[in-house]
Every structure is written in structure tokens, then in C-alpha cells.
Design an enzyme around this catalytic site. Structure first.
Site, PDB file in Angstrom:
ATOM      1  N   VAL A  59       0.831  -1.199   0.000  1.00 52.06           N
ATOM      2  CA  VAL A  59       0.000   0.000   0.000  1.00 52.06           C
ATOM      3  C   VAL A  59       0.871   1.258   0.000  1.00 52.06           C
ATOM      4  O   VAL A  59       0.586   2.226  -0.711  1.00 52.06           O
ATOM      5  CB  VAL A  59      -0.987  -0.006   1.185  1.00 52.06           C
ATOM      6  CG1 VAL A  59      -1.779   1.300   1.256  1.00 52.06           C
ATOM      7  CG2 VAL A  59      -1.944  -1.192   1.077  1.00 52.06           C
ATOM      8  N   CYS A  60       1.960   1.229   0.742  1.00 49.86           N
ATOM      9  CA  CYS A  60       2.865   2.390   0.800  1.00 49.86           C
ATOM     10  C   CYS A  60       3.488   2.660  -0.569  1.00 49.86           C
ATOM     11  O   CYS A  60       3.601   3.812  -0.995  1.00 49.86           O
ATOM     12  CB  CYS A  60       3.960   2.158   1.837  1.00 49.86           C
ATOM     13  SG  CYS A  60       3.333   1.896   3.508  1.00 49.86           S
TER      14      CYS A  60
END
Length: 166
Positions: A59-60
Site C-alpha cells: 500500500v505504501c
């Protein structure tokens, strides 16, 4: 403080929660070349600050890539991605993924940003996912503390806020 979970378990955020309308707290971070930067280094610019736990996670990585892609469309806005990753890891990742429209900054040394912006996760010594939009006068215009660290932020609203602050 914002209520945040990591893998659906509550975590404790250290520091002071930032509010819309306040002056942006001062911060001290490291660039990938190990040079220190502060809020003053971005004086006179709108800042979109994208906070991630670790740039090397799914996600990052997607969040950083998304803001890199959108950076050109939001005008004169300095996009910063901040994590606890070592500057060396950030530099490697940025090079591998052709990230060229934003700057990655590390809070690993003393978690100064994490404390100042209320995003330091006590139990993990990682930063909680958050977005801050700060105008050219260093006034906070938008804040999102993502309630579940593994979720994406609200990209559309954050990008609109950055355009509006410009």
C-alpha cells in the site's frame, strides 16, 4: 488523538494530533543524501505530505507511486513522502521505481516528524499512514489520519485540497 489500528488492532499514536487551521509544526528529517531538511526548506510552497509506514510495502508503494503520478497535475505543490525507512532504502526504492516528481524523507533518526505530527506508532516505531496539506504560509489546510494503517488514504480529497491550497 486519532483512533488508528494496525492489522485491525488499536495502536497508540505518540505526539500531538495536527488540526486544520493551525500552523504546521516544525520538523527535522533526512533526505536520501543524508542532508537534514526542515519545514523552512519548503517555505513559500504548498506541501502535500504523504506519510507511510514503509515504502517497501504494498500500500505504501502504491501510495507513493500514485502521488508521484499526480504531482504534475496539482500545480506548484511540493510532494513529500515520509517514512521511518533508512535514507539508503528510500534512495534504492525511488531509483528502482523511477520516482521523479516527489521527495522521500526519512524520520528514522529521532522520530521528530512522528512526534510533531502525532503519527508515531508507539508499539511499532513506525509512522501511521496520514496525509497533510500545508499551504505556502505553513498553515495546515487538510489532515487525514487513515484509521486502518493498511488502508489507502482518500487520494481524491487530498489532491483536491492540494490544488485548492495552491
Amino acid at each position: 488523538m486519532a483512533n488508528v489500528t494496525f492489522q485491525h488492532k488499536p495502536v497508540t499514536l505518540l505526539g500531538t494530533e495536527v488540526q486544520v487551521g493551525q500552523q504546521a509544526p516544525h520538523f527535522r528529517l533526512l533526505r536520501t543524501d543524508l542532508q537534514e531538511v526542515t519545514l523552512e526548506d519548503y517555505k513559500g510552497k504548498v506541501k502535500l505530505i504523504s506519510v507511510v509506514p514503509s515504502i517497501d510495502t504494498g500500500v505504501c508503494a502504491e501510495q507513493t507511486k500514485r502521488f508521484n503520478e499526480e504531482a504534475s497535475a496539482i500545480g506548484n505543490v511540493q510532494v513529500l513522502t515520509i517514512s521511518m525507512d533508512l535514507p539508503f532504502a528510500q534512495k534504492r526504492w525511488v531509483t528502482e521505481h523511477n520516482i521523479d516528481k516527489l521527495e522521500t524523507l526519512s524520520d528514522h533518526r529521532d522520530a521528530n516528524f512522528g512526534h510533531q505530527y502525532g503519527v508515531l506508532i508507539k508499539e511499532l516505531r513506525l509512522l501511521a499512514r496520514a496525509i497533510f496539506i500545508i499551504d505556502c504560509n505553513d498553515k495546515v489546510q487538510y489532515v487525514e489520519y487513515v484509521s486502518e494503517v493498511s488502508n489507502h488514504p482518500d487520494y481524491v480529497t487530498a489532491l483536491e485540497a492540494a490544488k485548492k491550497a495552491n
